[in-house]
Design a protein around this motif. Structure first.
Motif, PDB file in Angstrom:
ATOM      1  N   UNK A  46      10.394 -27.657  22.464  1.00 19.34           N
ATOM      2  CA  UNK A  46      10.850 -26.614  22.153  1.00 19.34           C
ATOM      3  C   UNK A  46      10.134 -25.270  21.660  1.00 19.34           C
ATOM      4  N   UNK A  47       9.047 -25.758  21.195  1.00 24.75           N
ATOM      5  CA  UNK A  47       8.343 -24.585  20.713  1.00 24.75           C
ATOM      6  C   UNK A  47       7.873 -23.956  21.384  1.00 24.75           C
ATOM      7  N   UNK A  48       7.898 -24.375  23.204  1.00 27.55           N
ATOM      8  CA  UNK A  48       6.824 -23.724  24.112  1.00 27.55           C
ATOM      9  C   UNK A  48       8.188 -22.173  25.036  1.00 27.55           C
ATOM     10  N   UNK A  49       9.667 -22.946  24.639  1.00 26.79           N
ATOM     11  CA  UNK A  49      10.484 -22.167  24.367  1.00 26.79           C
ATOM     12  C   UNK A  49      11.090 -21.197  23.726  1.00 26.79           C
ATOM     13  N   UNK A  50      10.150 -21.864  22.513  1.00 29.36           N
ATOM     14  CA  UNK A  50      11.365 -20.753  21.896  1.00 29.36           C
ATOM     15  C   UNK A  50       9.981 -19.314  21.417  1.00 29.36           C
ATOM     16  N   UNK A  51       8.358 -19.749  21.780  1.00 31.82           N
ATOM     17  CA  UNK A  51       7.372 -19.015  22.278  1.00 31.82           C
ATOM     18  C   UNK A  51       8.108 -17.656  23.170  1.00 31.82           C
ATOM     19  N   UNK A  52       8.219 -18.598  24.445  1.00 27.72           N
ATOM     20  CA  UNK A  52       8.735 -17.550  25.435  1.00 27.72           C
ATOM     21  C   UNK A  52       9.842 -17.231  25.847  1.00 27.72           C
ATOM     22  N   UNK A  53      10.498 -17.298  24.841  1.00 26.17           N
ATOM     23  CA  UNK A  53      12.009 -17.023  24.839  1.00 26.17           C
ATOM     24  C   UNK A  53      11.531 -15.801  23.559  1.00 26.17           C
ATOM     25  N   UNK A  54      11.116 -15.697  22.823  1.00 29.19           N
ATOM     26  CA  UNK A  54      10.504 -14.509  21.818  1.00 29.19           C
ATOM     27  C   UNK A  54       9.539 -13.156  22.557  1.00 29.19           C
ATOM     28  N   UNK A  55       9.032 -13.708  23.520  1.00 32.34           N
ATOM     29  CA  UNK A  55       7.805 -13.122  24.610  1.00 32.34           C
ATOM     30  C   UNK A  55       8.919 -12.482  25.155  1.00 32.34           C
ATOM     31  N   UNK A  56       9.471 -12.655  25.597  1.00 28.66           N
ATOM     32  CA  UNK A  56      10.846 -11.860  26.264  1.00 28.66           C
ATOM     33  C   UNK A  56      12.175 -10.995  26.147  1.00 28.66           C
ATOM     34  N   UNK A  57      12.735 -11.634  24.571  1.00 25.78           N
ATOM     35  CA  UNK A  57      13.242 -10.673  24.164  1.00 25.78           C
ATOM     36  C   UNK A  57      12.524  -9.354  23.467  1.00 25.78           C
ATOM     37  N   UNK A  58      11.481  -9.589  23.265  1.00 30.89           N
ATOM     38  CA  UNK A  58      11.035  -8.990  23.057  1.00 30.89           C
ATOM     39  C   UNK A  58      10.122  -7.325  24.518  1.00 30.89           C
ATOM     40  N   UNK A  59       9.757  -7.967  25.061  1.00 32.55           N
ATOM     41  CA  UNK A  59       9.547  -7.043  26.335  1.00 32.55           C
ATOM     42  C   UNK A  59      11.052  -7.102  27.026  1.00 32.55           C
ATOM     43  N   UNK A  60      12.220  -7.749  27.559  1.00 28.99           N
ATOM     44  CA  UNK A  60      13.178  -7.064  27.969  1.00 28.99           C
ATOM     45  C   UNK A  60      14.442  -7.298  27.615  1.00 28.99           C
ATOM     46  N   UNK A  61      14.668  -6.629  25.917  1.00 30.43           N
ATOM     47  CA  UNK A  61      15.614  -7.348  24.771  1.00 30.43           C
ATOM     48  C   UNK A  61      17.043  -7.011  25.292  1.00 30.43           C
ATOM     49  N   UNK A  62      17.412  -5.798  27.146  1.00 26.10           N
ATOM     50  CA  UNK A  62      18.908  -5.887  27.456  1.00 26.10           C
ATOM     51  C   UNK A  62      19.095  -7.192  27.896  1.00 26.10           C
ATOM     52  N   UNK A  63      18.489  -7.956  29.311  1.00 29.34           N
ATOM     53  CA  UNK A  63      18.106  -9.006  29.488  1.00 29.34           C
ATOM     54  C   UNK A  63      18.965 -10.092  28.987  1.00 29.34           C
ATOM     55  N   UNK A  64      19.994 -10.936  29.974  1.00 32.28           N
ATOM     56  CA  UNK A  64      20.621 -12.274  29.402  1.00 32.28           C
ATOM     57  C   UNK A  64      19.288 -12.991  29.532  1.00 32.28           C
ATOM     58  N   UNK A  65      19.751 -14.078  28.679  1.00 31.21           N
ATOM     59  CA  UNK A  65      18.626 -15.258  28.972  1.00 31.21           C
ATOM     60  C   UNK A  65      19.454 -16.377  28.438  1.00 31.21           C
ATOM     61  N   UNK A  66      18.903 -17.429  29.394  1.00 35.38           N
ATOM     62  CA  UNK A  66      19.167 -19.270  28.795  1.00 35.38           C
ATOM     63  C   UNK A  66      17.727 -19.736  29.035  1.00 35.38           C
ATOM     64  N   UNK A  67      17.773 -21.380  28.798  1.00 35.53           N
ATOM     65  CA  UNK A  67      16.301 -22.082  28.530  1.00 35.53           C
ATOM     66  C   UNK A  67      16.894 -23.263  29.447  1.00 35.53           C
ATOM     67  N   UNK A  68      15.739 -23.687  29.759  1.00 40.16           N
ATOM     68  CA  UNK A  68      16.733 -25.365  30.217  1.00 40.16           C
ATOM     69  C   UNK A  68      14.682 -26.437  29.666  1.00 40.16           C
ATOM     70  N   UNK A  69      15.110 -27.640  29.714  1.00 45.55           N
ATOM     71  CA  UNK A  69      13.873 -28.762  29.455  1.00 45.55           C
ATOM     72  C   UNK A  69      14.301 -29.389  30.731  1.00 45.55           C
ATOM     73  N   UNK A  70      13.054 -29.875  31.627  1.00 43.39           N
ATOM     74  CA  UNK A  70      14.305 -30.846  32.187  1.00 43.39           C
ATOM     75  C   UNK A  70      12.641 -31.978  32.332  1.00 43.39           C
ATOM     76  N   UNK A  71      13.385 -33.231  31.968  1.00 45.94           N
ATOM     77  CA  UNK A  71      11.771 -34.292  32.341  1.00 45.94           C
ATOM     78  C   UNK A  71      11.652 -35.317  33.405  1.00 45.94           C
ATOM     79  N   UNK A  72      11.186 -33.804  34.147  1.00 49.73           N
ATOM     80  CA  UNK A  72      11.452 -34.902  35.378  1.00 49.73           C
ATOM     81  C   UNK A  72       9.608 -33.891  36.021  1.00 49.73           C
ATOM     82  N   UNK A  73       8.942 -34.334  37.100  1.00 48.00           N
ATOM     83  CA  UNK A  73       7.812 -33.442  37.671  1.00 48.00           C
ATOM     84  C   UNK A  73       7.735 -32.095  38.196  1.00 48.00           C
TER      85      UNK A  73
END
Length: 273
Positions: A46-73
């Motif tokens: 959750x922390x990793x995704x939050x930091x990355x999402x914030x960075x992407x939103x600041x970089x490209x606010x017009x881009x639609x974003x989604x995120x996902x966590x997978x428990x695998x290799x």
């Protein structure tokens, strides 16, 4: 539904730099951006995704974003998502990289197995704002470069920059970085003239419409050296990769390995289709 640009994140600085690159490219192409994290610890994810999402939103606010966590290799997760992606974007080093390692094991494994283009973000932050205004594509003799040339053309067009097509050749038969053993020692007379190789690779993909400046470079010498030299003043280096005969994955070859480990800019490995 528009397929996304997928970026793999693990919380490392290299993966956050890949988020910057992916956000910029998604904005250029008008693509959605999908953040993918493979982990077993939910709170950490959750922390990793939050930091990355914030960075992407600041970089490209017009881009639609989604995120996902997978428990695998991580490599398997990325390869799986790459089957329905415009490209996969990865950092050159992960959290688990050893000191002195030039390329993370996950990035190398994904580049060798993915069905879509894989971009490994290399070089310092100063290269992110399209500093040099050029995209370089390596062109080999044969049919292995067509998809790579098309990918490089699209990147150069959306960036409104120069496309530099490089073909390296040798007067002596040399072991190919991507060809099968049967072709390593093909007679020199079977080779097409170097200028013809470039012409054929660009014909039908890059038309003389004037919308894109195309520079052709025919260089006598090792492909590794020619492409690394060209990449010194490039924002992106694009190379093709053949399918292995009778095996899963790609034939990255010695040249592609060298570029993924040593290129001064982002490297896109594009599978032949």
């Amino acid at each position: 539904m528009t397929i996304p640009l997928v970026v793999g994140i693990d919380g490392s600085e290299a993966s956050l730099e890949s988020v910057d690159w992916a956000a910029d490219d998604a904005a250029r192409h008008g693509l959605p951006l999908h953040l993918l994290h493979a982990a077993t610890d939910e709170s950490e994810a959750s922390d990793v995704l939050a930091a990355a999402s914030l960075r992407a939103e600041e970089r490209a606010p017009s881009v639609r974003m989604s995120s996902e966590v997978l428990r695998e290799d991580p490599a398997s997760a990325l390869v799986d998502r790459g089957r329905n992606a415009f490209a996969l974007v990865l950092g050159s080093r992960g959290l688990g990289g050893f000191t002195g390692m030039l390329l993370g094991s996950v990035s190398l494994a994904v580049a060798a197995r993915a069905d879509c283009p894989v971009v490994v973000v290399r070089g310092g932050a100063e290269r992110r704002p399209a500093r040099y205004g050029s995209v370089v594509v390596g062109v080999e003799d044969g049919e292995g470069s067509g998809t790579a040339v098309r990918f490089a053309f699209r990147e150069a067009r959306v960036r409104r920059c120069t496309l530099v097509a490089v073909h390296a050749w040798s007067r002596r038969p040399v072991r190919s970085a991507v060809s099968s053993p049967a072709r390593w020692y093909a007679p020199e007379v079977a080779r097409r003239p170097p200028d013809q190789v470039l012409h054929d690779a660009l014909h039908g993909v890059v038309e003389p419409s004037g919308e894109l400046v195309v520079t052709r470079q025919v260089i006598e010498g090792p492909a590794r050296r020619a492409l690394l030299d060209a990449a010194a003043k490039a924002d992106l280096l694009v190379v093709g990769a053949r399918r292995r005969q009778g095996h899963l994955g790609l034939q990255l070859g010695l040249v592609n390995h060298a570029l993924l480990h040593h290129a001064p800019c982002a490297v896109a490995v594009v599978p032949q289709v």
